[in-house]
Scaffold this active site. Structure first.
Site, mmCIF file in Angstrom:
data_model
loop_
_atom_site.group_PDB
_atom_site.id
_atom_site.type_symbol
_atom_site.label_atom_id
_atom_site.label_comp_id
_atom_site.label_asym_id
_atom_site.label_seq_id
_atom_site.Cartn_x
_atom_site.Cartn_y
_atom_site.Cartn_z
ATOM 1 N N GLU A 56 0.939 -1.191 -0.092
ATOM 2 C CA GLU A 56 -0.176 0.100 -0.019
ATOM 3 C C GLU A 56 0.884 1.200 0.052
ATOM 4 O OE1 GLU A 56 -3.852 0.100 0.305
ATOM 5 O OE2 GLU A 56 -3.262 -2.109 -0.532
ATOM 6 N N HIS A 106 -4.901 1.759 7.093
ATOM 7 C CA HIS A 106 -3.388 2.101 6.917
ATOM 8 C C HIS A 106 -2.518 2.379 8.176
ATOM 9 C CE1 HIS A 106 -4.581 2.766 2.483
ATOM 10 N NE2 HIS A 106 -4.045 1.429 2.522
ATOM 11 N N CYS A 113 -2.844 11.305 3.644
ATOM 12 C CA CYS A 113 -3.138 10.720 2.457
ATOM 13 C C CYS A 113 -3.047 11.252 0.997
ATOM 14 C CB CYS A 113 -4.842 10.122 2.510
ATOM 15 S SG CYS A 113 -5.239 9.024 3.590
#
Length: 446
Positions: free
Chosen positions: A176, A252, A370
């Site tokens: 990720e 995450h 993000c």
């Protein structure tokens, strides 16, 4: 020899198809706002405003382009045929969920774009990039090819930059990107220690793992990237994310921890083996002592951390300490707002808090952290990149005008089948690659 370096932030421009399809199982905000009407124009302008605020404060701020969406090559690979209009009509009528997936603007969250290791850490003293395969989610798994092209168009000089292909797109090597990776150091230009956080060990079914939501990052993927980037054991620490945190919606690591310089700001439920992780970081960090800022569950319950995205904030150096750039939601959750007030009154490394409005992104489950990919660059490397993507007053004004000219103010799921939307997106992106000096990076341009 230690060189002067800066940490540049490369933010993703929110794409013209920004919408709320609720595609991300395990992302509480994404699922909570499914089928709401989105405002792509407002989302892009909010993201640009955040970039401009940071650029005005003297931070090096870059721009990463959105991806072409809907992605017709993927639809054709799945058996939809005919011209572009017919392909869209078939997908919308027979499987609208697939159309929604190939229309996602999720590439805006560039913390997932890649993992980046600075030249001070790597064996060959180049900056290394590995695009994330994002194999856990179909709508994201189609991003890495264009991401790789964009990164190569920006970081072109092979004497300074090394580019790797994404890892194999299978669950055993689920990756990720920088959302599960942070770097600690005394100064950006000095060797640091890179913290790789994973959710499960893919080849060990007996190892701890979440039970409600999937773990998207594997230890195997993290170790592979460390090998590809030429990191020695002194420059890498591997930590398992607490499975209970993943099951609480922490999909995450950057939803529960953020690092900068010698500071690690984290929730007590972030890591499965907290003491070991801190000990290894302290042992391998040179030139400065680790400053661990631990937030207890009594101060901020895990549910409030997820709702506010307290840890999905940017931690930035200032002349007077570190600035925590938080989403506006942090002031709407009482426990978080109280904690922030106490945080800046203390004598720790975080001395100020600033609120950023990224509500359109937040409703889809992505906060300030993000939206950015951190790239540490020394002076020579910074000079060697494609400077057309570095935000200046002139570029900001041009991008604002570009958004206002090409983006819709409302978008819902039914609009994704509109062939005019595809034409609008392609026209906008063709113009954008010219503005940023990227050349041809999209499938429709090749």
């Amino acid at each position: 020899m230690v060189k002067h370096a800066v940490e540049a932030n490369f933010d993703g421009l929110v794409g013209p198809t920004h919408n709320y399809a609720g595609l991300s199982w395990g992302n509480v905000a994404s699922k909570s706002n499914v089928n709401s009407v989105a405002n792509p124009r407002e989302a892009a302008l909010q993201g640009l405003a955040k970039m401009k605020q940071l650029a005005d404060r003297g931070y090096v701020q870059g721009v990463l382009p959105p991806h072409e969406r809907p992605h017709l090559p993927t639809l054709r690979a799945l058996g939809f045929t005919g011209n572009d209009r017919q392909v869209l009509e078939q997908a919308a009528s027979t499987d609208p969920s697939i159309l929604a997936a190939v229309s996602s603007a999720s590439a805006m969250w560039t913390a997932n774009a890649a993992t980046v290791s600075p030249s001070a850490d790597t064996k060959d003293h180049r900056v290394h990039f590995t695009p994330a395969n994002l194999s856990a989610k179909f709508h994201r798994s189609i991003e890495h090819r264009v991401t790789g092209r964009a990164l190569k168009a920006i970081f072109t000089d092979e004497s300074y930059f090394a580019h790797h292909p994404a890892l194999p797109s299978v669950s055993h090597f689920g990756d990720e990107g920088a959302a599960n990776h942070t770097r600690l150091c005394s100064r950006y230009g000095e060797p640091g220690v890179e913290l790789f956080v994973y959710g499960q060990i893919a080849f060990n079914e007996q190892a701890p793992a979440p039970v409600k939501y999937p773990a998207r990052q594997t230890l195997e993927a993290s170790r592979a990237i460390a090998r590809l980037h030429g990191l020695s054991d002194r420059h890498a620490v591997f930590a398992q994310q607490n499975p209970a945190a993943i099951d609480a919606g922490v999909f995450h690591n950057d939803v529960i921890a953020v690092g900068n310089g010698n500071c690690l700001f984290y929730h007590e439920l972030a890591f499965l083996e907290e003491d070991r992780v801190l000990a290894e970081l302290s042992d391998r960090l040179t030139g400065a002592a680790l400053e661990a800022v631990r937030v207890s569950a009594n101060e901020v319950p895990i549910e409030d951390a997820v709702a506010s995205y307290l840890f999905n904030s940017q931690l930035l150096n200032t002349p007077d300490g570190m600035l925590l750039a938080v989403p506006g939601e942090c002031r709407e959750v009482p426990s978080v707002s109280r904690y922030l007030d106490q945080l800046v009154k203390g004598d720790g490394p975080i001395t100020s808090v600033e609120v950023f409005d990224v509500k359109q992104s937040m409703r889809n489950g992505g906060g300030p952290a993000c939206l950015r990919l951190r790239v540490v660059l020394n002076d020579e490397e910074l000079h060697a990149i494609n400077r057309g993507v570095i935000l200046t007053d002139a570029l900001y004004d041009r991008l604002v005008a570009w958004v206002n000219a090409h983006y819709r103010s409302e978008l819902d799921q039914q609009d994704l089948a509109d062939p005019m939307l595809l034409e609008e997106v392609r026209k906008a992106l063709d113009e954008l690659t010219g503005i940023l000096g990227l050349g041809s990076i999209y499938d429709f341009q090749l």
